[in-house]
Design a protein around this motif. Structure first.
Motif, short mmCIF file in Angstrom:
data_model
loop_
_atom_site.label_atom_id
_atom_site.label_comp_id
_atom_site.label_asym_id
_atom_site.label_seq_id
_atom_site.Cartn_x
_atom_site.Cartn_y
_atom_site.Cartn_z
N PHE A 30 26.54 44.31 23.69
CA PHE A 30 27.61 45.15 24.20
C PHE A 30 28.93 44.37 24.17
N PRO A 31 29.74 44.58 23.12
CA PRO A 31 31.01 43.86 23.04
C PRO A 31 32.09 44.46 23.95
N PHE A 32 32.98 43.61 24.40
CA PHE A 32 34.13 44.04 25.18
C PHE A 32 35.23 43.02 25.00
N GLU A 33 36.45 43.46 25.29
CA GLU A 33 37.60 42.57 25.17
C GLU A 33 38.64 42.96 26.20
N ASN A 34 39.30 41.97 26.74
CA ASN A 34 40.42 42.20 27.64
C ASN A 34 41.65 42.42 26.77
N SER A 35 42.13 43.65 26.74
CA SER A 35 43.30 43.95 25.92
C SER A 35 44.58 44.00 26.75
N GLY A 36 44.49 43.58 28.01
CA GLY A 36 45.68 43.56 28.86
C GLY A 36 46.48 42.28 28.69
N ASN A 37 47.50 42.13 29.52
CA ASN A 37 48.34 40.95 29.42
C ASN A 37 48.06 39.93 30.52
N GLN A 38 47.04 40.16 31.33
CA GLN A 38 46.62 39.21 32.37
C GLN A 38 45.16 38.83 32.15
N THR A 39 44.79 37.68 32.66
CA THR A 39 43.38 37.29 32.65
C THR A 39 42.63 38.17 33.65
N ALA A 40 41.47 38.63 33.23
CA ALA A 40 40.61 39.45 34.11
C ALA A 40 39.55 38.56 34.73
N GLU A 41 39.10 38.95 35.90
CA GLU A 41 37.98 38.28 36.58
C GLU A 41 36.85 39.31 36.66
N ALA A 42 35.89 39.20 35.76
CA ALA A 42 34.76 40.15 35.75
C ALA A 42 33.69 39.65 36.71
N ASN A 43 33.25 40.53 37.63
CA ASN A 43 32.27 40.08 38.62
C ASN A 43 31.06 41.00 38.77
N LYS A 44 30.97 42.03 37.93
CA LYS A 44 29.83 42.94 38.06
C LYS A 44 29.75 43.78 36.79
N ARG A 45 28.53 44.02 36.33
CA ARG A 45 28.35 44.90 35.17
C ARG A 45 26.95 45.48 35.22
N LEU A 46 26.79 46.60 34.55
CA LEU A 46 25.49 47.24 34.49
C LEU A 46 25.44 48.12 33.25
N VAL A 47 24.29 48.13 32.60
CA VAL A 47 24.00 49.10 31.55
C VAL A 47 22.67 49.74 31.91
N LYS A 48 22.59 51.05 31.73
CA LYS A 48 21.35 51.79 31.98
C LYS A 48 21.07 52.66 30.75
N PHE A 49 19.79 52.77 30.44
CA PHE A 49 19.32 53.58 29.33
C PHE A 49 18.53 54.74 29.91
N TYR A 50 18.82 55.93 29.41
CA TYR A 50 18.14 57.13 29.90
C TYR A 50 17.73 57.99 28.71
N VAL A 51 16.72 58.80 28.89
CA VAL A 51 16.31 59.77 27.86
C VAL A 51 16.54 61.16 28.44
N ASP A 52 17.30 61.97 27.69
CA ASP A 52 17.57 63.34 28.14
C ASP A 52 18.09 64.15 26.96
N LYS A 53 18.44 65.42 27.26
CA LYS A 53 18.90 66.34 26.23
C LYS A 53 20.25 65.90 25.65
N PRO A 54 20.40 65.95 24.32
CA PRO A 54 21.66 65.55 23.71
C PRO A 54 22.77 66.58 23.96
N ASP A 55 23.98 66.06 24.12
CA ASP A 55 25.19 66.89 24.26
C ASP A 55 25.06 67.95 25.35
N ASP A 56 24.41 67.62 26.45
CA ASP A 56 24.18 68.56 27.53
C ASP A 56 24.94 68.11 28.78
N LEU A 57 25.92 68.89 29.18
CA LEU A 57 26.79 68.51 30.31
C LEU A 57 26.00 68.33 31.60
N ASP A 58 25.08 69.25 31.90
CA ASP A 58 24.30 69.12 33.13
C ASP A 58 23.45 67.85 33.12
N ALA A 59 22.83 67.56 31.98
CA ALA A 59 22.03 66.33 31.86
C ALA A 59 22.93 65.11 32.07
#
Length: 183
Positions: A30-59
């Motif tokens: 999972f790539p990311f980049e700080n595109s702002g003009n200040q240094t960021a302090e990253a202190n929390k992250r999460l990725v979750k994988f789920y299986v459900d219906k594609p392109d479904d707003l309620d899901a």
């Protein structure tokens, strides 16, 4: 600071015409980049994988709510400084259950929801991303992604109730060390 999450890659994708299998650990970058003009302090992250219906707003609304519940249980880490303009990434993995694979066989897809929490001199920010693989004729196309209709916000302030209290880590440790009642 402004964290920009970019297109992820599957390190060990299934080889076509094979599809995702149960009980196989799939690794993602999972790539990311700080595109702002200040240094960021990253202190929390999460990725979750789920299986459900594609392109479904309620899901997607249901998955976003599930993610928010999981987010509440993620602890913070010592903030890592992320200077502007330096590419970064993290790796995470998941494995499907037999039920997940059955749902994929019925036409569902894999959703990937991710969030990075970071701060700079202007406060605390979240960068949210949600997308899923395209499904057509029962086949998953891992190189074609659809953005979600919810949980897509590159830079926004967290809800105050979602930020941990200054004593959150001590409270969590206290809960872990308290013996539970048994019947």
């Amino acid at each position: 600071a402004a964290m920009v999450q970019s297109d992820f890659t599957v390190q060990n994708p299934p080889t076509p015409p094979e599809s995702f299998k149960a009980n196989v650990r799939y690794a993602f970058n999972f790539p990311f980049e700080n595109s702002g003009n200040q240094t960021a302090e990253a202190n929390k992250r999460l990725v979750k994988f789920y299986v459900d219906k594609p392109d479904d707003l309620d899901a997607q609304k249901k998955l976003a709510a599930s993610f928010e519940k999981d987010w509440r249980h993620v602890g913070t880490v010592k903030a890592a400084p992320i200077p502007s303009g330096v590419p970064n990434f993290w790796t995470d993995s998941f494995q499907l259950t037999n039920d997940d694979v059955s749902e994929l066989d019925r036409g569902d897809t894999i959703y990937i929801l991710r969030r990075i929490q970071y701060s700079d001199s202007t406060g605390t920010w979240w960068s949210d991303s949600c997308e899923h693989f395209q499904v057509h004729g029962g086949e998953i196309f891992i190189n074609v992604r659809h953005p979600c209709m919810v949980f897509e916000n590159a830079r926004h302030r967290p809800e105050p109730a979602m930020l941990p209290s200054p004593n959150a880590e001590q409270e969590r440790q206290s809960q872990l060390s308290t013996p539970s009642a048994t019947k």
